[in-house]
Enzyme design. Sequence first.
Site, PDB file in Angstrom:
ATOM      1  N   GLU A  38      -2.733 -12.893  -6.920  1.00  0.00           N
ATOM      2  CA  GLU A  38      -3.486 -11.996  -7.794  1.00  0.00           C
ATOM      3  C   GLU A  38      -3.013 -12.107  -9.238  1.00  0.00           C
ATOM      4  O   GLU A  38      -3.820 -12.047 -10.171  1.00  0.00           O
ATOM      5  CB  GLU A  38      -3.362 -10.562  -7.273  1.00  0.00           C
ATOM      6  CG  GLU A  38      -4.107 -10.344  -5.956  1.00  0.00           C
ATOM      7  CD  GLU A  38      -3.737  -9.038  -5.271  1.00  0.00           C
ATOM      8  OE1 GLU A  38      -2.918  -8.272  -5.852  1.00  0.00           O
ATOM      9  OE2 GLU A  38      -4.253  -8.774  -4.170  1.00  0.00           O
TER      10      GLU A  38
ATOM     11  N   SER B  79       0.831  -1.194   0.000  1.00  0.00           N
ATOM     12  CA  SER B  79       0.000   0.000   0.000  1.00  0.00           C
ATOM     13  C   SER B  79       0.867   1.247   0.000  1.00  0.00           C
ATOM     14  O   SER B  79       1.932   1.282   0.631  1.00  0.00           O
ATOM     15  CB  SER B  79      -0.915   0.016   1.224  1.00  0.00           C
ATOM     16  OG  SER B  79      -1.612   1.240   1.329  1.00  0.00           O
TER      17      SER B  79
END
Length: 469
Positions: free
Chosen positions: A337, A324
Amino acid sequence: MSSNDLPEETRTERDTMGEMEVPASALYGASTQRAVLNFPISGRPLAPGMIRAFGLIKWAAARVNGQLGHVDRDLTDRIEAAAQEVFEGKLDGHFPVDVFQTGSGTSTNMNANEVIANRCSQIAGKPIGSKEPVHPNDHVNQGQSSNDTFPTAMHIAAAVALKGELIPALEALRDSLRAKAEEFDRVLKIGRTHLMDATPVRLGQEFGGYAMQAGRAVDRANKALKSLHELALGGTAVGTGLNCHPEFPQAAIAFIAEKTGIPFREAEDHFEAQAAKDALVECHGQLNAIAASLYKIANDVRLLGSGPRCSIGEIRLPATQPGSSIMPGKVNPVMSEAVTMVAARVFGNQSTVTWSGANGHFELNVFMPVMIDAVLESISLLAKVAAVFRTRCVEGIEANEERCGELIEYSLSMVTSLAPVIGYEPAAAIAKESVATGKTVRELCAERLGELGISAEQLAEALDPAAMT
């Protein structure tokens, strides 16, 4: 004006439609340049695997045409040398034709013919474009048509990629998952069905299931490879073999099989091989199933590793990069992912391949370039993502045994093994009370052993999670 702004020098080449200005340094000729101008669509040429497959086809054709006496041996020796360079990837920069071109791939076949002929001119000390001593149609394309060479190249390129890239990547992933299954065999955890608590399992059993999925993926990749063994070479324009020596296809295909180590053989029916592309639809169907398997594995892994404190957290995933730009210390399951995004792309390619395969019109399929582009993309993406998922995720996974044990103890499903001892309805009542009070099944049962008619030893035996696995 900088040197980069100067117009590129050209030479004039001629084909059956007239003269065409071609970049002076290009080994391709007028036919290819027309395709470059006609199809400025994606800016993306066919995959290198297709170009190299064409090099192999032309190499094999020259060898056999020389042996059969259809082309002089001094010319076929030159063609073989130039075609081998294409096969080895040395001339990839001379194949600019866009994926979205003529549906038969004629432009790419002529691109190969022109590059090889011009390379022969170069080697012989003749001017590029002179068609001396080798002519692109009369000599390089002897005994062939775009309509049988392009489908042949499709099978070769996909088969080589399956054998050399995807199958080894899946085998390595399978082996890594098997190793994790053994490593985690003694770790007890809660099972889940419908995303809800179920009876306990061993973490090793869970990973053993993933290893089996990867093993089945290897099997499917081998089935995909087997579906491509038949080659259309020898059917020429419509499948009749017009202008092709009857001994040509078998001899040329034997050469291709020798160079690739893949047991290619002549198509049983050339009309089917050229008019239909069912084999490639079948091949990609296996790739689609492989993508579904990898999606399941990767998705489970990221859910099992979710947290690290406020979710499941039964395994710890390797930290590969900051997760992040605003939340310090956050690490995301990025490798999972990547796998799931590749799967999404393969699922989309399945639609492209299916639609392309359905569009055989009479004696020819005219969706071939986009079809093979999708197939090769799926193979490449699956192979690469399987490799990075293995090395950057699977091999570094650790079990969080403390968390696994904690979740087992708090699970309502522990009451399942009590049902045969105390009855289904009393067990259901305890489960409901556990939800209402926050107490564990073990705690509630321990408080009312007499009421339930069991001993502490019986309770411990019934609630032993290891026995449930």
